[in-house]
Each structure stands twice: as structure tokens, then as C-alpha cells.
Design an enzyme around this catalytic site. Structure first.
Site, short mmCIF file in Angstrom:
data_model
loop_
_atom_site.label_atom_id
_atom_site.label_comp_id
_atom_site.label_asym_id
_atom_site.label_seq_id
_atom_site.Cartn_x
_atom_site.Cartn_y
_atom_site.Cartn_z
N PRO A 115 93.59 9.64 24.30
CA PRO A 115 93.99 11.36 24.79
C PRO A 115 94.83 10.88 26.22
O PRO A 115 95.69 11.80 27.23
CB PRO A 115 92.88 11.80 24.85
CG PRO A 115 91.67 11.29 24.37
CD PRO A 115 92.04 9.96 23.85
N CYS B 193 63.63 -9.63 20.48
CA CYS B 193 62.71 -10.42 21.79
C CYS B 193 63.64 -10.97 22.42
O CYS B 193 64.44 -11.29 22.91
CB CYS B 193 62.11 -11.53 20.62
SG CYS B 193 60.49 -12.07 21.80
N HIS C 110 79.51 -5.69 21.54
CA HIS C 110 78.08 -5.36 23.52
C HIS C 110 76.56 -4.82 22.02
O HIS C 110 75.86 -4.35 22.89
CB HIS C 110 78.36 -3.26 23.69
CG HIS C 110 79.76 -4.14 24.60
ND1 HIS C 110 80.04 -3.12 25.48
CD2 HIS C 110 80.02 -5.38 25.00
CE1 HIS C 110 81.31 -3.96 25.60
NE2 HIS C 110 81.74 -5.36 26.25
C1 BJW Z 1 88.82 9.05 23.66
C2 BJW Z 1 88.29 10.32 22.93
C3 BJW Z 1 89.07 10.68 21.46
C4 BJW Z 1 87.41 10.34 24.61
N1 BJW Z 1 90.06 9.59 20.71
N2 BJW Z 1 90.00 8.55 22.47
C5 BJW Z 1 85.28 -8.44 37.91
C6 BJW Z 1 84.85 -7.96 38.29
C7 BJW Z 1 83.60 -7.57 38.56
C8 BJW Z 1 82.77 -7.79 37.28
C9 BJW Z 1 82.66 -8.10 36.74
C10 BJW Z 1 84.13 -9.06 36.04
N3 BJW Z 1 84.61 -9.25 35.41
C11 BJW Z 1 83.38 -8.85 34.45
C12 BJW Z 1 82.21 -8.45 35.34
C13 BJW Z 1 81.16 -7.70 34.63
C14 BJW Z 1 80.58 -6.18 33.83
C15 BJW Z 1 82.48 -5.41 34.13
O1 BJW Z 1 83.17 -5.84 33.50
N4 BJW Z 1 82.06 -4.91 34.71
C16 BJW Z 1 83.22 -3.59 34.79
C17 BJW Z 1 83.17 -2.23 34.92
C18 BJW Z 1 84.12 -4.13 36.67
N5 BJW Z 1 81.02 -7.16 32.22
C19 BJW Z 1 79.94 -7.35 32.21
O2 BJW Z 1 78.25 -7.61 32.38
C20 BJW Z 1 79.93 -8.61 30.32
N6 BJW Z 1 79.81 -9.47 30.81
C21 BJW Z 1 80.14 -10.46 31.32
O3 BJW Z 1 81.01 -10.42 31.48
O4 BJW Z 1 79.37 -11.67 31.48
C22 BJW Z 1 80.16 -12.97 32.41
C23 BJW Z 1 79.91 -11.99 33.57
C24 BJW Z 1 78.62 -11.64 34.09
C25 BJW Z 1 78.82 -10.93 36.04
C26 BJW Z 1 80.27 -11.21 35.84
C27 BJW Z 1 80.99 -11.81 35.54
C28 BJW Z 1 80.89 -11.91 34.29
C29 BJW Z 1 79.04 -7.80 29.88
C30 BJW Z 1 79.58 -5.92 29.46
C31 BJW Z 1 78.36 -5.14 28.48
C32 BJW Z 1 78.73 -3.64 28.87
N7 BJW Z 1 77.76 -2.86 28.47
C33 BJW Z 1 78.08 -0.82 28.60
C34 BJW Z 1 77.05 -0.59 28.16
C35 BJW Z 1 75.67 -0.92 26.55
C36 BJW Z 1 74.94 -0.48 26.08
C37 BJW Z 1 74.69 1.15 26.75
O5 BJW Z 1 75.13 1.68 25.62
O6 BJW Z 1 73.93 2.03 26.85
O7 BJW Z 1 79.13 -0.66 27.04
S1 BJW Z 1 78.38 -0.67 29.68
C38 BJW Z 1 79.96 0.37 28.87
O8 BJW Z 1 81.55 0.49 29.02
C39 BJW Z 1 79.67 0.43 26.89
C40 BJW Z 1 80.85 0.83 26.51
O9 BJW Z 1 81.28 -0.48 25.27
C41 BJW Z 1 81.68 0.04 28.16
C42 BJW Z 1 82.87 -0.49 27.84
O10 BJW Z 1 83.46 1.64 27.85
P1 BJW Z 1 84.07 2.12 26.58
O11 BJW Z 1 83.87 1.50 25.44
O12 BJW Z 1 85.55 1.96 27.17
O13 BJW Z 1 83.80 3.65 27.06
P2 BJW Z 1 84.59 4.69 28.52
O14 BJW Z 1 83.82 5.49 28.59
O15 BJW Z 1 84.95 3.64 29.34
O16 BJW Z 1 86.47 5.13 28.03
C43 BJW Z 1 85.86 6.38 26.79
C44 BJW Z 1 87.58 6.39 26.71
O17 BJW Z 1 88.14 6.91 25.18
C45 BJW Z 1 88.26 6.83 27.32
O18 BJW Z 1 89.99 6.69 27.71
C46 BJW Z 1 88.85 8.57 26.82
O19 BJW Z 1 89.69 8.94 27.64
C47 BJW Z 1 89.02 7.62 25.97
N8 BJW Z 1 88.34 8.94 24.41
N9 BJW Z 1 88.05 10.62 23.72
C48 BJW Z 1 90.58 8.42 21.63
N10 BJW Z 1 89.17 11.68 21.37
#
Ligand code: BJW
Length: 249
Positions: free
Chosen positions: A218, A125, A117
Site C-alpha cells: 500500500p 538449542c 528468518h
Molecule cells: C502491507 C500491508 C498489506 C502493511 N499488504 N503490504 C548494512 C548496514 C547496517 C546494517 C546491516 C547492513 N547489512 C546488514 C545489516 C544488519 C541487518 C540489517 O539489515 N539492518 C537494517 C535494518 C539496516 N541485518 C541483519 O542483521 C541480518 N543478518 C545479516 O545480515 O547477517 C550478516 C551481517 C550481520 C551484521 C552486520 C552485517 C551483516 C539478520 C536480519 C534478521 C531480521 N530479523 C527480524 C526480527 C525477527 C525476530 C522477530 O520477529 O522478533 O525480522 S527484523 C524484522 O524485520 C523481522 C522481519 O522479517 C524484517 C523485515 O521486516 P518487513 O517484513 O519488511 O516488515 P516491515 O514492518 O518493515 O514492513 C511491512 C511492510 O508491509 C510495509 O512496507 C507496509 O507498507 C506493508 N504493508 N500492510 C501489503 N495489507
């Protein structure tokens, strides 16, 4: 604690892939996205983390990322990050695939790293024909100007080098991740809610390709049942323990 199968899988693995999410950086003080205190509980993702949001109000989006950089700048890697780097140094073939943009894996010493990401310390740019990068990863000092800076080459706005919702991920990053997953014997998924595609599909891909898949979180996730093993523990505790049991003394 870990099963003997997981420990044996790590000790004997020729090829390991680790996929991380925001939870791995939580113990460094980086907010996650979806849990209690998560960024998307306070801020609306669609008004800040989409290309449409940047086109509509670049100053607001730039301000949001400046705030995030200010939060991140003093933070340090934690024992979970260091354990992943230590595992990399022990196994013959290793790939770290991270969804995190905070650069903490690199600070901990991870080398073969795919940042799915992007990276908050880089800008690029907005003009796709220009694609100039400014890489400030080393000193964590991207221009913290109040307004988005302009490209020195073409004068267009620069933007954070981050993959926003609705944007496609870098093709090379995806290809490299898939290639590593296809050949790995052990796949560890740590600290991700596994809801954002395409990263969320990677653990199941690894399982289908025959790897032993171990989750560390967790909380249980939608994936937990489908994997070989799920350890409900903080990654900053579980990963150093796993390393110690597999390779220590
Ligand atoms: C611990 C802990 C400890 C706590 N130890 N663990 C199908 C349906 C609908 C939409 C889509 C689909 N397929 C794709 C999409 C679109 C979308 C998507 O997936 N949406 C879903 C929400 C449904 N995906 C995209 O848009 C991606 N692009 C793409 O697929 O292009 C093709 C396409 C486009 C359009 C349509 C279809 C296809 C791009 C995704 C980009 C994600 N960007 C972000 C933001 C970055 C910018 C920023 O930071 O400001 O990236 S979103 C955000 O979520 C960030 C993260 O990398 C990402 C994942 O989150 P993560 O890391 O899992 O964090 P959390 O908070 O969710 O979870 C934390 C976990 O840690 C928890 O489980 C806790 O329990 C745990 N935890 N303490 C270990 N101590």
C-alpha cells in the site's frame, strides 16, 4: 490495476519467486515491524531481537516471544496467503521466500517455502555443538513456559528459532533463494519495507537477472522506482485479483 505485462508475465512464467514480508500477514492481524502500530514502534529491537539481548536477559526475551506466540496462535491465513499458494499450484516452478516467522504461509498451503528468518513455533538449542530442534509447527504449541526451557540433550537454554539482528541467515536458505531468483521469470515482492538485508537486496537481484519484478504494497518503498511495476494496494486484495485475472474463468 495490474498492467498487461504483469498478467502476461504470470500466465507465461515457467518459474516464479514470491518474496513476502510482514505486510502480507497484516490482514490476518499480525503486527508489522516499522509502520504505524509496528512492533519496533513500541519495543526496542536491540533489547529484544539480538543474541546479546538473549544472553543478557533470556527471561525477558522469552517473555516477549511468548507474548508474540499468544497473539499469533488464534490468527488465520488471509486471502493474500491463499492466493500465493494458488499461484504455486498453477506454475511449473515456484519458490516462496518469506521473512515472516508466523507460519501462516504453511497454513495456507504453500509448499516450496524458504523461511529466511526462522519460525516462531520452533525452538533450538543455544549450544551450537548440540543444535537440537523442537518443531512444533503443526500444533502451534511451543512450550509457553514462563522461563526459557532447557535442552533435553545437553541442558543448555533453548531459544526461539529466529534470526535476530546481527545473526547470519541459514546458508542453505540463502543459497536456495538465490538459485531460485537466478532462474525466475517473474518475481513478486509483497508486504515488505525492504530495509532488512539480505532479503531487501533480492528484488534488485531478480531484476538484474532479467526477471519481471512486481511490487505489492500500500506504501511506496525505496525499491518502487527501480522495479518494473509497483501496485499500491493491500496484498489480501491485490494477490487474489492477480490470480483471478491471470488464471480465473
Ligand atoms: C502491507 C500491508 C498489506 C502493511 N499488504 N503490504 C548494512 C548496514 C547496517 C546494517 C546491516 C547492513 N547489512 C546488514 C545489516 C544488519 C541487518 C540489517 O539489515 N539492518 C537494517 C535494518 C539496516 N541485518 C541483519 O542483521 C541480518 N543478518 C545479516 O545480515 O547477517 C550478516 C551481517 C550481520 C551484521 C552486520 C552485517 C551483516 C539478520 C536480519 C534478521 C531480521 N530479523 C527480524 C526480527 C525477527 C525476530 C522477530 O520477529 O522478533 O525480522 S527484523 C524484522 O524485520 C523481522 C522481519 O522479517 C524484517 C523485515 O521486516 P518487513 O517484513 O519488511 O516488515 P516491515 O514492518 O518493515 O514492513 C511491512 C511492510 O508491509 C510495509 O512496507 C507496509 O507498507 C506493508 N504493508 N500492510 C501489503 N495489507
Amino acid at each position: 490495476m495490474f498492467s498487461q505485462n504483469a498478467i502476461t508475465a504470470l500466465r507465461s512464467a515457467r518459474s516464479v519467486v514470491v518474496l513476502t514480508g510482514a505486510g502480507v500477514s497484516a490482514e490476518s492481524g499480525v503486527p508489522t515491524f516499522r509502520g504505524a502500530g509496528g512492533l519496533w514502534r513500541t519495543y526496542q529491537a536491540t533489547s529484544l531481537a539480538t543474541p546479546e539481548a538473549f544472553a543478557k536477559d533470556p527471561n525477558l526475551v522469552w517473555e516477549f516471544y511468548n507474548y508474540r506466540r499468544e497473539v499469533l496462535a488464534p490468527l488465520e491465513a488471509n486471502p493474500g496467503h491463499y492466493a500465493i499458494a494458488a499461484i504455486e499450484a498453477q506454475v511449473p516452478d515456484f519458490t516462496l521466500v518469506t521473512q515472516n516467522i508466523d507460519n501462516l504461509h504453511r497454513i495456507a498451503g504453500s509448499k516450496n517455502l524458504i523461511e529466511l528468518h526462522g519460525n516462531i513455533w520452533r525452538v533450538r538449542c543455544t549450544n551450537s555443538a548440540c543444535e537440537r530442534f523442537t518443531n512444533s509447527q503443526e500444533n502451534r504449541q511451543v512450550p509457553i513456559s514462563p522461563l526459557p526451557p532447557r535442552c533435553g540433550e545437553c541442558g543448555s537454554l533453548l531459544r526461539p528459532h529466529i534470526v535476530w539482528f546481527g545473526e547470519t541467515l541459514d546458508g542453505n536458505a540463502i543459497r536456495s533463494a538465490v538459485k531460485a531468483i537466478r532462474k525466475c521469470d517473474l518475481f513478486i515482492v509483497a508486504g515488505t519495507s525492504a530495509v532488512v538485508q539480505p532479503a531487501a537486496g533480492m528484488p534488485l537481484m531478480a531484476r538484474q537477472e532479467g526477471a519481471y519484478v512486481l511490487e505489492i504494497n500500500p506504501e511506496r518503498t525505496d525499491l518502487s522506482e527501480a522495479l518494473n511495476e509497483s501496485i499500491q494496494e493491500a496484498s489480501g486484495v491485490a494477490l487474489p485479483n492477480l490470480f483471478e485475472v491471470a488464471f480465473g474463468g
